[in-house]
Design a protein around this motif. Sequence first.
Motif, short mmCIF file in Angstrom:
data_model
loop_
_atom_site.label_atom_id
_atom_site.label_comp_id
_atom_site.label_asym_id
_atom_site.label_seq_id
_atom_site.Cartn_x
_atom_site.Cartn_y
_atom_site.Cartn_z
N CYS A 151 1.63 -4.84 3.85
CA CYS A 151 0.75 -4.59 2.71
C CYS A 151 1.46 -5.03 1.43
CB CYS A 151 0.41 -3.10 2.62
SG CYS A 151 -0.68 -2.75 1.22
N ASN A 153 0.01 -4.26 -1.64
CA ASN A 153 -0.70 -3.61 -2.74
C ASN A 153 0.13 -2.66 -3.59
OD1 ASN A 153 -3.06 -4.96 -2.34
ND2 ASN A 153 -3.84 -3.48 -0.87
N TYR A 154 1.14 -2.08 -2.99
CA TYR A 154 2.01 -1.18 -3.75
C TYR A 154 1.24 -0.14 -4.55
CZ TYR A 154 5.96 -4.02 -2.41
OH TYR A 154 6.91 -4.68 -1.68
N CYS A 155 0.34 0.56 -3.91
CA CYS A 155 -0.25 1.74 -4.55
C CYS A 155 0.95 2.64 -4.85
CB CYS A 155 -1.22 2.43 -3.60
SG CYS A 155 -2.53 1.30 -3.08
N TYR A 157 1.85 5.63 -4.88
CA TYR A 157 2.26 6.79 -4.07
C TYR A 157 2.73 6.39 -2.68
CZ TYR A 157 -2.43 5.59 -2.69
OH TYR A 157 -3.53 4.86 -2.29
N CYS A 158 2.57 5.12 -2.30
CA CYS A 158 2.55 4.80 -0.87
C CYS A 158 3.82 4.13 -0.37
CB CYS A 158 1.34 3.91 -0.59
SG CYS A 158 1.13 3.57 1.16
N VAL A 160 4.02 2.69 2.63
CA VAL A 160 3.72 1.69 3.67
C VAL A 160 4.26 0.28 3.36
CG1 VAL A 160 1.82 0.49 4.86
CG2 VAL A 160 1.79 2.98 4.65
N PRO A 161 4.11 -0.24 2.11
CA PRO A 161 4.64 -1.59 1.86
C PRO A 161 6.15 -1.68 2.10
CG PRO A 161 3.15 -0.93 0.11
CD PRO A 161 3.38 0.29 0.95
N GLN A 195 -3.38 -2.95 7.51
CA GLN A 195 -3.27 -1.97 6.43
C GLN A 195 -4.29 -2.28 5.35
OE1 GLN A 195 -1.88 0.68 6.40
NE2 GLN A 195 -0.43 0.49 8.07
N HIS A 229 -9.61 -2.40 1.46
CA HIS A 229 -9.30 -2.03 0.08
C HIS A 229 -10.48 -2.48 -0.78
CE1 HIS A 229 -7.41 -1.74 -3.81
NE2 HIS A 229 -6.29 -1.27 -3.26
N GLN A 256 -9.43 7.30 -2.99
CA GLN A 256 -8.21 8.02 -3.42
C GLN A 256 -8.45 8.99 -4.57
OE1 GLN A 256 -6.25 7.61 -1.13
NE2 GLN A 256 -6.12 5.48 -0.47
FE1 SF4 Z 1 -2.18 1.09 -0.87
FE2 SF4 Z 1 -2.99 1.25 1.68
FE3 SF4 Z 1 -1.17 -0.57 0.97
FE4 SF4 Z 1 -0.57 2.03 1.00
S1 SF4 Z 1 -1.11 0.77 2.75
S2 SF4 Z 1 -0.02 0.51 -0.59
S3 SF4 Z 1 -2.52 2.98 0.35
S4 SF4 Z 1 -3.33 -0.46 0.26
#
Ligand code: SF4
Length: 431
Positions: A151, A153-155, A157-158, A160-161, A195, A229, A256
């Motif tokens: 991913c 996107n670097y939200c 809080y996340c 995952v990236p 993702q 997304h 969100q």
């Molecule tokens: Fe955002 Fe989803 Fe990527 Fe997490 S995995 S940064 S929530 S888009």
Amino acid sequence: MKIYIETYGCQMNKYDSGMIRSMLVSAGHSLTSDLTEAEVVMVNTCTVRDRAEQRALGRLRHLRGLIDKNAALGVIGCVAQRIGEKLLSEVRGLDFVVGTDRYALIPDIIKEIDHGVRRVDTLQDSGENYAVRPDPITASLSDFVSVMRGCNNYCSYCIVPYVRGRERSVPHEAVLAEVEALVRLGMRDVTLLGQNVNSYRDGPTTFAQLLGIINNVPGLERIRFATSHPKDLSPELIDAIAHLDKVCEHVHLPVQSGSNSILRRMNRSYTREDYVALVGSIRERIPGVAVTTDVIMGFPGETEEDCDATLSLMNEIRFDSAFMFRYSVREGTSAAAFDDDVPEAMKIERLKTAIELQKRITTTINQGLIGTVVEVLADGPSERDASRTFGKARSGKTVVFESPDDCAGKLVSVRVTDTSAWTLHGKTESP
Ligand code: SF4
Ligand code: SAH
Ligand code: F3S
């Protein structure tokens, strides 16, 4: 060797565990579901929230005491990727730690363990998409195929990236070949995973075009995908969902928050108004579509007004269902620098309010379906009542129903007669 794998976390991890099982079987190992006879035990872990990580660590420590003292214990997945080598000192008796881009090495790593070597490999490789995949070993009616990994996107809080690395797409030929292989083994319903699945791109091939390619696979009945997304849900994709007969009328579209200032600080790159307009056009162009979401309550700086904005958005959109979480700070993410100032008790309270609201909305929507007929892909006997069958409607809703004969694996028409909070109940219509 006899291998046991336990899986936590999202559908990606479930998919990865299946892929690893296939690799190990091709390398001559066997699988077991009996912990006591396992010679290698692996836990595929999730770190999206602190609780998930603590659960993984607790489980690993517990397993060490349960399994044969000569059996090897390994950790794979997102906790392995995040903590890496330090896990060896956190969990006593751990033999290997393998990160999310290194699964292709697992058969070799297991060989070395046989010779007493402990191994940690969490190198990140954004070129790895496991495009050359072994044949799947298990067949099921509904299955996953990963079409992209990572991913970008670097939200804020996340995590995952950081634990899944950069976005990369599997070539469409490989996706097609895997779907066809699974259909030959009995799959009728595929969920294409990523993702951020709608940012799929293989050269000129977009995600909407990939759906078109998969829609042509004979024998496949249904196509689903997750997760989308909002910024990448293009009009082209909405048209594809509307027009491709196998693509189910369900969009999982995490919002969100309903507050623009929180959305901005979450780095979500859309406003509440953008989101409302997007859902409006989805509903306009895809009749009967189910829209589901993810919501985080108690993000840093969330005021009473921000919380109310999320609740009012839930009331305005009326999601078919929602996964709701309380904010959990993840070290290394940009939101970790914000003051985590919503007290835990308030986070719990706000989450509870959101869950209760959503339950009322889901119940009302589902009650509106009483008397209608839905197309269900019958799966098997219901866990609660084996005389009934369960399956999924095209909307993704679970349906438990009475049926005269064994209809497992078939598409049946079910008239909805009743609903409980999250489930539809009904009876098959005589053909
Ligand atoms: Fe955002 Fe989803 Fe990527 Fe997490 S995995 S940064 S929530 S888009
Ligand atoms: N890629 C997917 C899934 C990400 S994880 C997506 O973008 O939707 C699934 C959900 O977990 C997210 O949608 C979010 O609602 C939640 N989540 C992620 N990080 C979180 C955190 N630090 N605290 C609480 N919930 C979180
Ligand atoms: Fe968890 Fe990793 Fe999935 S952190 S949600 S298992 S991508």
